[in-house]
Scaffold this motif. Structure first.
Motif, PDB file in Angstrom:
ATOM      1  N   THR A  58       0.814  -1.218   0.000  1.00 24.34           N
ATOM      2  CA  THR A  58       0.000   0.000   0.000  1.00 24.34           C
ATOM      3  C   THR A  58       0.845   1.264   0.000  1.00 24.34           C
ATOM      4  OG1 THR A  58      -1.768  -1.200   1.111  1.00 24.34           O
ATOM      5  CG2 THR A  58      -1.875   1.203   1.183  1.00 24.34           C
ATOM      6  N   PHE A  59       1.840   1.327   0.886  1.00 26.41           N
ATOM      7  CA  PHE A  59       2.621   2.554   1.020  1.00 26.41           C
ATOM      8  C   PHE A  59       3.656   2.743  -0.088  1.00 26.41           C
ATOM      9  CE2 PHE A  59       1.742   2.487   5.854  1.00 26.41           C
ATOM     10  CZ  PHE A  59       0.506   3.066   5.643  1.00 26.41           C
ATOM     11  N   HIS A  60       3.736   1.825  -1.029  1.00 30.69           N
ATOM     12  CA  HIS A  60       4.583   2.008  -2.205  1.00 30.69           C
ATOM     13  C   HIS A  60       3.754   2.133  -3.481  1.00 30.69           C
ATOM     14  CE1 HIS A  60       7.927   1.023   0.460  1.00 30.69           C
ATOM     15  NE2 HIS A  60       8.651   1.674  -0.418  1.00 30.69           N
ATOM     16  N   ASN A  61       2.429   2.148  -3.317  1.00 31.66           N
ATOM     17  CA  ASN A  61       1.542   2.379  -4.451  1.00 31.66           C
ATOM     18  C   ASN A  61       1.685   3.842  -4.874  1.00 31.66           C
ATOM     19  OD1 ASN A  61      -1.264   3.618  -5.216  1.00 31.66           O
ATOM     20  ND2 ASN A  61      -1.342   1.474  -5.877  1.00 31.66           N
ATOM     21  N   LYS A  62       1.882   4.094  -6.166  1.00 29.75           N
ATOM     22  CA  LYS A  62       2.167   5.456  -6.631  1.00 29.75           C
ATOM     23  C   LYS A  62       1.034   6.438  -6.321  1.00 29.75           C
ATOM     24  CE  LYS A  62       0.823   4.770 -11.490  1.00 29.75           C
ATOM     25  NZ  LYS A  62      -0.369   5.587 -11.483  1.00 29.75           N
ATOM     26  N   ASP A  63      -0.204   5.982  -6.366  1.00 28.71           N
ATOM     27  CA  ASP A  63      -1.334   6.873  -6.065  1.00 28.71           C
ATOM     28  C   ASP A  63      -1.370   7.233  -4.578  1.00 28.71           C
ATOM     29  OD1 ASP A  63      -2.373   6.995  -8.729  1.00 28.71           O
ATOM     30  OD2 ASP A  63      -3.278   5.020  -8.439  1.00 28.71           O
ATOM     31  N   VAL A  64      -1.118   6.243  -3.729  1.00 26.27           N
ATOM     32  CA  VAL A  64      -1.084   6.489  -2.277  1.00 26.27           C
ATOM     33  C   VAL A  64       0.067   7.432  -1.946  1.00 26.27           C
ATOM     34  CG1 VAL A  64      -0.717   5.443  -0.002  1.00 26.27           C
ATOM     35  CG2 VAL A  64      -2.195   4.302  -1.675  1.00 26.27           C
ATOM     36  N   VAL A  65       1.239   7.137  -2.491  1.00 29.40           N
ATOM     37  CA  VAL A  65       2.426   7.967  -2.243  1.00 29.40           C
ATOM     38  C   VAL A  65       2.151   9.413  -2.631  1.00 29.40           C
ATOM     39  CG1 VAL A  65       4.815   8.398  -2.955  1.00 29.40           C
ATOM     40  CG2 VAL A  65       4.070   6.058  -2.455  1.00 29.40           C
ATOM     41  N   SER A  66       1.655   9.607  -3.829  1.00 26.28           N
ATOM     42  CA  SER A  66       1.394  10.947  -4.342  1.00 26.28           C
ATOM     43  C   SER A  66       0.369  11.689  -3.476  1.00 26.28           C
ATOM     44  CB  SER A  66       0.910  10.849  -5.786  1.00 26.28           C
ATOM     45  OG  SER A  66       0.546  12.098  -6.272  1.00 26.28           O
ATOM     46  N   TYR A  67      -0.729  11.006  -3.139  1.00 24.33           N
ATOM     47  CA  TYR A  67      -1.793  11.653  -2.378  1.00 24.33           C
ATOM     48  C   TYR A  67      -1.338  12.006  -0.959  1.00 24.33           C
ATOM     49  CZ  TYR A  67      -6.502  13.047  -1.233  1.00 24.33           C
ATOM     50  OH  TYR A  67      -7.599  13.801  -0.882  1.00 24.33           O
ATOM     51  N   VAL A  68      -0.674  11.068  -0.308  1.00 25.46           N
ATOM     52  CA  VAL A  68      -0.223  11.319   1.064  1.00 25.46           C
ATOM     53  C   VAL A  68       0.812  12.439   1.080  1.00 25.46           C
ATOM     54  CG1 VAL A  68       1.056  10.339   3.027  1.00 25.46           C
ATOM     55  CG2 VAL A  68      -0.788   9.030   1.962  1.00 25.46           C
ATOM     56  N   ASN A  69       1.796  12.379   0.190  1.00 28.36           N
ATOM     57  CA  ASN A  69       2.836  13.412   0.175  1.00 28.36           C
ATOM     58  C   ASN A  69       2.268  14.800  -0.112  1.00 28.36           C
ATOM     59  OD1 ASN A  69       4.942  11.691   0.838  1.00 28.36           O
ATOM     60  ND2 ASN A  69       5.541  11.345  -1.280  1.00 28.36           N
ATOM     61  N   LYS A  70       1.251  14.871  -0.933  1.00 25.24           N
ATOM     62  CA  LYS A  70       0.671  16.167  -1.301  1.00 25.24           C
ATOM     63  C   LYS A  70      -0.230  16.739  -0.194  1.00 25.24           C
ATOM     64  CE  LYS A  70      -2.242  18.393  -4.745  1.00 25.24           C
ATOM     65  NZ  LYS A  70      -3.182  18.201  -5.846  1.00 25.24           N
TER      66      LYS A  70
END
Length: 178
Positions: A58-70
């Motif tokens: 989950t935490f390496h999924n590109k959509d999750v990464v992008s959303y959380v970081n933003k």
């Protein structure tokens, strides 16, 4: 050879850019003072299999990464670790931690104060570091997406009943990809 080095460098940068920018709770609280943003906390333990799966899948999924970081300050917190957390004018520690112990250890007082009952748990805080809610258990990117977006958009404030949550869940359209 020069082109090969450039390609390797770019690949390393793209891999690195697909990671959540984790920080400590103390750092997130300091960052909130400068730029208010909600906090997303991953509460894990070293022995927890589902925690490791959450990290890997989950935490390496590109959509999750992008959303959380933003949209969030992302905090990684070991619920059985020794980190000192200064929260709401109190310093939380883990005085019963035993470094000789293998496997499970004593729960950190901060995890206890958050009423963490299982691992992994993801905990959300508002822009003023007030606790919003914990979400317990492993979540796929799509399962986590509804919580990330609902809390970021403040939709959770309107969900005052089980029926309201069910309607919200039915109407939610996922955009995250596996």
């Amino acid at each position: 050879m020069k082109n090969l080095l450039i390609i390797i460098f770019l690949m390393c940068c793209s891999v690195r850019s697909q990671e959540i920018k984790w920080m400590s709770m103390n750092d997130a609280l300091e960052a909130q003072k400068k730029e208010p943003k909600k906090i997303f906390m991953d509460v894990y333990t070293d022995w927890c299999g589902p925690c490791k799966l959450l990290d890997k899948k989950t935490f390496h999924n590109k959509d999750v990464v992008s959303y959380v970081n933003k949209n969030y300050y992302a905090v990684k917190f070991n619920a059985e670790g020794t980190e000192e957390v200064k929260y709401n004018n109190f310093t939380y520690t883990n005085p019963n931690y035993n470094p000789e112990r293998k496997g499970r250890n004593s729960q950190h007082f901060f995890a206890n104060a958050l009423k963490i009952s299982g691992y992994p748990s993801m905990v959300f805080f508002d822009e003023k570091a007030n606790l919003i809610a914990p979400v317990v258990g492993y979540k796929t990117p799509q399962q986590l997406e509804i919580y990330l977006k609902m809390i970021h958009n403040n939709d959770y404030k309107k969900l005052t009943s089980a029926e309201a949550w069910q309607n919200y869940e039915k109407a939610f359209v996922s955009t995250f990809v596996n």
